[in-house]
Enzyme design. Structure first.
Site, PDB file in Angstrom:
ATOM      1  N   ASP A 113       0.845  -1.200   0.000  1.00  0.00           N
ATOM      2  CA  ASP A 113       0.000   0.000   0.000  1.00  0.00           C
ATOM      3  C   ASP A 113       0.881   1.251   0.000  1.00  0.00           C
ATOM      4  O   ASP A 113       1.073   1.907   1.028  1.00  0.00           O
ATOM      5  CB  ASP A 113      -0.973   0.010   1.183  1.00  0.00           C
ATOM      6  CG  ASP A 113      -2.179  -0.894   0.936  1.00  0.00           C
ATOM      7  OD1 ASP A 113      -2.262  -1.493  -0.156  1.00  0.00           O
ATOM      8  OD2 ASP A 113      -3.032  -0.993   1.839  1.00  0.00           O
ATOM      9  N   HIS A 155      -9.937  -5.860   9.258  1.00  0.00           N
ATOM     10  CA  HIS A 155      -9.314  -6.856   8.375  1.00  0.00           C
ATOM     11  C   HIS A 155      -9.114  -8.216   9.035  1.00  0.00           C
ATOM     12  O   HIS A 155      -8.146  -8.921   8.742  1.00  0.00           O
ATOM     13  CB  HIS A 155      -7.982  -6.327   7.834  1.00  0.00           C
ATOM     14  CG  HIS A 155      -8.121  -5.062   7.045  1.00  0.00           C
ATOM     15  ND1 HIS A 155      -9.002  -4.925   6.008  1.00  0.00           N
ATOM     16  CD2 HIS A 155      -7.470  -3.876   7.166  1.00  0.00           C
ATOM     17  CE1 HIS A 155      -8.905  -3.701   5.513  1.00  0.00           C
ATOM     18  NE2 HIS A 155      -7.994  -3.045   6.190  1.00  0.00           N
TER      19      HIS A 155
HETATM   20 FE   LIG Z   1      -4.082  -2.754   2.681  1.00  0.00          FE
END
Ligand SMILES: [Fe+2]
Length: 447
Positions: free
Chosen positions: A177, A303
């Site tokens: 990311d 997540h």
């Molecule tokens: Fe991510």
């Protein structure tokens, strides 16, 4: 007298207020997305400069030009403005609907001296940059990594980068990311400009995260921007994909794994990982670490289970190879696990660390599961970065630096003994070849 008493009372109240304020940590407000130069005019001069390791004593220099005819050459030497060598490479560009990138140049330079500062000029003109090469190869050679994930390009990102710069690191590991461009391609350009002062000076080794995937089915392949801009040494490590690769520096073998490429037993990533681990020699690289994006161990509410399929496919492979540490991003918080395997504490297991708190625009993952698992040692939702200081062949110091305030504060600090160390509870052969005749003992000694 009444006036004196009133003043005394007010002073006491002020002191009490100060104590209460100092005792309670007040998180500062979010910092804005910088979006540096997004949509602005492309630079004629080389920009978006970054360097990465490209095999023993070699570095890859990468940069962007708006000119389609600019040469892919790097002039370099150990004295400023006195270039004693020149190297040539390749250039690539890509289109993404209406967006047309500049030319991204990639040039491998070397052979280079260890621990040496080189001055270089991209394309034969423009400003001079300089980078410093890592320490020499050797099992007992100290080296320091900066570790960060989910950077993005906000005011917090800038703060993280400035703190990392002050750490005097040798190599940066980025757990995916990068730009948070999320399909808006000019943000890749602004990210490249934002990191240039840092990534042009020390090697940055990156793996991809979900925000780096920008595919449109049947129209655009998922890694078009990432692959064009951030070329890593995959072919040098025998990998067939820019998404996963390995490299060695000082006494460390580093696996850069892909959470978003196939990882099942019949996948090219799994087969490459098996072959790569078979080449690891712990007498040459006593430290064995891995970097990926979606964490396998995570007690944050965000997540949950995202890394479970990859963990099911690959955890035993890494465990049997006696991997010392796995760094992940994705969750925008910090969490350090103890040595763990198959969801249980294990003295021969891997230390997992989530370091997805680089400072991107999505903000922090504030909520952790109410019950902290037995394998979770430290967890905190703050921005920051990590420093992994390999002191010698057997011992390393890991520190996590919170940067919600303007200065970096060491909030977590531990010493780690490598599983390859003689005093380790676990047995690791000098070579991690997985042949039957050379299979390592998997249980702790004395059990
Ligand atoms: Fe991510």
């Amino acid at each position: 007298m009444a006036i004196i008493m009133l003043v005394t009372t007010l002073l006491s109240m002020a002191l009490l207020c100060e104590e209460a304020t100092a005792a309670a940590y007040v998180r500062p407000p979010a910092r804005p997305n910088l979006m540096l130069f997004a949509g602005g005019k492309k630079s004629i001069q080389p920009d978006q400069v970054h360097v990465s390791l490209a095999g023993p004593n070699r570095m890859r220099v990468s940069w962007m030009t708006s000119s389609m005819t600019a040469p892919s050459t790097v002039h370099y030497g150990t004295t400023s403005q006195q270039y004693t060598a020149i190297a040539s490479g390749v250039k690539k560009s890509y289109s993404y609907f209406l967006y047309k990138s500049g030319q991204m140049h990639h040039v491998v330079v070397g052979p280079l001296l260890d621990n040496t500062t080189y001055y270089y000029m991209c394309g034969g003109s423009g400003r001079e940059f300089k980078f410093t090469t890592p320490p020499p190869a050797g099992p007992d050679v100290p080296i320091k990594f900066a570790v960060v994930g989910d950077l993005g390009q906000t005011g917090w990102t800038k703060s993280t980068l400035e703190h990392i710069e002050n750490s005097n690191y040798n190599v940066l590991l980025l757990a995916g990311d990068l730009s948070y461009a999320d399909y808006y391609q000019p943000l890749w350009d602004s990210f490249g400009k934002l990191v240039t002062p840092y990534a042009s000076a020390k090697p940055w080794m990156v793996t991809l995260g979900n925000h780096d995937i920008e595919g449109i089915p049947y129209i655009v392949d998922p890694f078009r921007a990432y692959n064009t801009r951030w070329q890593m040494p995959y072919s040098e490590s025998g990998s067939v994909s820019n998404q996963f690769y390995s490299f060695e520096t000082a006494g460390v073998h580093v696996l850069m794994l892909a959470s978003y490429a196939d990882f099942d037993e019949d996948s090219s990533q799994y087969k490459w990982l098996q072959a790569d681990l078979a080449r690891v020699d712990r007498s040459r690289t006593p430290w064995l670490i891995a970097v990926l994006h979606a964490p396998w161990y995570n007690s944050n509410a965000a997540h949950q289970l995202n890394g479970d399929r990859m963990m099911a496919a690959m955890e035993s492979l890494l465990y049997e190879a006696r991997v010392d540490m796995v760094f992940a991003g994705h969750v925008h918080a910090y969490e350090r696990m103890t040595r763990v395997y198959s969801m249980k504490r294990d003295p021969c297991g891997i230390i997992h660390i989530t370091i997805g708190d680089g400072g991107n625009r999505e903000g922090l993952a504030q909520s952790f599961l109410d019950e902290q698992p037995e394998w979770s040692m430290y967890r905190e939702a703050s921005f920051g970065h990590g420093e992994l200081d390999m002191v010698n062949a057997t011992h390393a110091r890991w520190t996590w630096h919170r940067n919600d305030d303007d200065e970096a504060v060491v909030a977590d600090d531990i010493w780690i003994t490598s599983l390859s160390a003689p005093e380790s509870q676990c047995s690791v052969s000098s070579s991690t070849k997985r042949g039957v005749s050379n299979r390592r003992v998997l249980r702790p000694l004395g059990t």
